[in-house]
Design an enzyme around this catalytic site. Structure first.
Site, PDB file in Angstrom:
ATOM      1  N   CYS A  83      26.606  24.509   8.149  1.00  0.00           N
ATOM      2  CA  CYS A  83      28.309  24.666   7.922  1.00  0.00           C
ATOM      3  C   CYS A  83      28.894  23.666   8.912  1.00  0.00           C
ATOM      4  O   CYS A  83      28.843  22.541   8.732  1.00  0.00           O
ATOM      5  CB  CYS A  83      28.925  26.102   8.342  1.00  0.00           C
ATOM      6  SG  CYS A  83      30.752  26.232   7.812  1.00  0.00           S
ATOM      7  N   HIS A 193      25.950  28.678   4.267  1.00  0.00           N
ATOM      8  CA  HIS A 193      25.457  29.716   5.197  1.00  0.00           C
ATOM      9  C   HIS A 193      23.887  30.145   4.657  1.00  0.00           C
ATOM     10  O   HIS A 193      24.047  31.257   3.849  1.00  0.00           O
ATOM     11  CB  HIS A 193      26.360  30.775   5.687  1.00  0.00           C
ATOM     12  CG  HIS A 193      27.359  30.353   6.620  1.00  0.00           C
ATOM     13  ND1 HIS A 193      27.354  30.122   8.007  1.00  0.00           N
ATOM     14  CD2 HIS A 193      28.633  30.005   5.892  1.00  0.00           C
ATOM     15  CE1 HIS A 193      28.568  29.788   8.166  1.00  0.00           C
ATOM     16  NE2 HIS A 193      29.402  29.709   7.103  1.00  0.00           N
ATOM     17  N   GLU A 195      22.080  31.827   6.236  1.00  0.00           N
ATOM     18  CA  GLU A 195      21.922  33.242   6.769  1.00  0.00           C
ATOM     19  C   GLU A 195      22.664  34.547   6.080  1.00  0.00           C
ATOM     20  O   GLU A 195      22.522  35.707   6.246  1.00  0.00           O
ATOM     21  CB  GLU A 195      22.131  33.441   8.366  1.00  0.00           C
ATOM     22  CG  GLU A 195      23.679  33.390   8.720  1.00  0.00           C
ATOM     23  CD  GLU A 195      24.272  31.990   8.751  1.00  0.00           C
ATOM     24  OE1 GLU A 195      25.554  31.686   8.869  1.00  0.00           O
ATOM     25  OE2 GLU A 195      23.549  30.897   8.110  1.00  0.00           O
TER      26      GLU A 195
END
Length: 213
Positions: A83, A193, A195
């Site tokens: 990011c 992202h 994750e």
């Protein structure tokens, strides 16, 4: 084979806990720290980032993260930016008319997306280069984005091939086209992202871990 050792740089900006958990789930030994020696010694370094470009740069410099990234890359040691941790790899960012110097690993400017709705928030497809290692097996998948700013060009991609190997650039669209990910030697980065991107994000992290050996 032993699990790769990864440091998630803890400098006050980023979804650090979720990044740590995601990396642990795909088999990494993860340490969350701002310690420069640990960050230099790890097999891989993850630079997360959430918030304003200038504030993230201030946080990085406060812990010597700019020096760590530069030294690792100079020695061919892998780094993954996520990011705003990707955005600061560029030369500069422009937010609300204010220019801030980035890490300068790549030329180019990060500025506001030109779209009817900003921020860009949610799942989106990507246009991965067939040569991508990060997106191996993931070319038809969607990833989770949350951002208002992006790099909308990648000048280094046009560098003469005889001088250096061109980076592998992955693109996405929200209003206009922007850089979604880059693979450039030891430096990899994603605007989205991993994750937060479910199974696809987990596989991308596995693919990155596979480059650390």
């Amino acid at each position: 084979m032993s699990s790769p050792r990864v440091v998630v740089l803890d400098y006050g900006f980023g979804n650090v806990r979720s990044a740590v958990r995601a990396l642990e789930r795909v088999g990494a030994q993860v340490e969350l720290t701002a310690d420069k020696s640990a960050a230099m010694a790890a097999d891989g370094l993850v630079v997360p980032g959430v918030g304003a470009f200038a504030a993230v740069m201030t946080g990085l410099r406060a812990v010597g993260g700019d020096q760590v990234v530069d030294r690792r890359l100079a020695g061919g040691r892998p780094v993954l930016g996520i990011c705003v941790g990707m955005q600061v790899m560029f030369a500069e960012g422009v937010e609300h008319g204010r220019r801030a110097e980035g890490l300068g690993q790549w030329p180019g400017v990060v500025d506001r997306l030109e779209a009817d709705v900003v921020p860009h928030m949610g799942w989106a497809t990507i246009e991965a280069d067939p040569a991508s290692v990060l997106f191996e097996g993931l070319h038809d998948e969607r990833f989770y984005f949350v951002h208002s700013y992006a790099a909308r060009s990648f000048p280094l991609h046009d560098a003469p091939a005889e001088r250096l190997t061109p980076p592998v650039v992955t693109w996405a669209e929200h209003g206009d086209r922007f850089v979604a990910a880059v693979e450039n030697g030891p430096l990899s980065a994603a605007q989205f992202h991993p994750e937060k991107s479910g199974d696809a994000g987990a596989q991308l992290l596995r693919n990155w871990l596979g480059t650390l050996a």
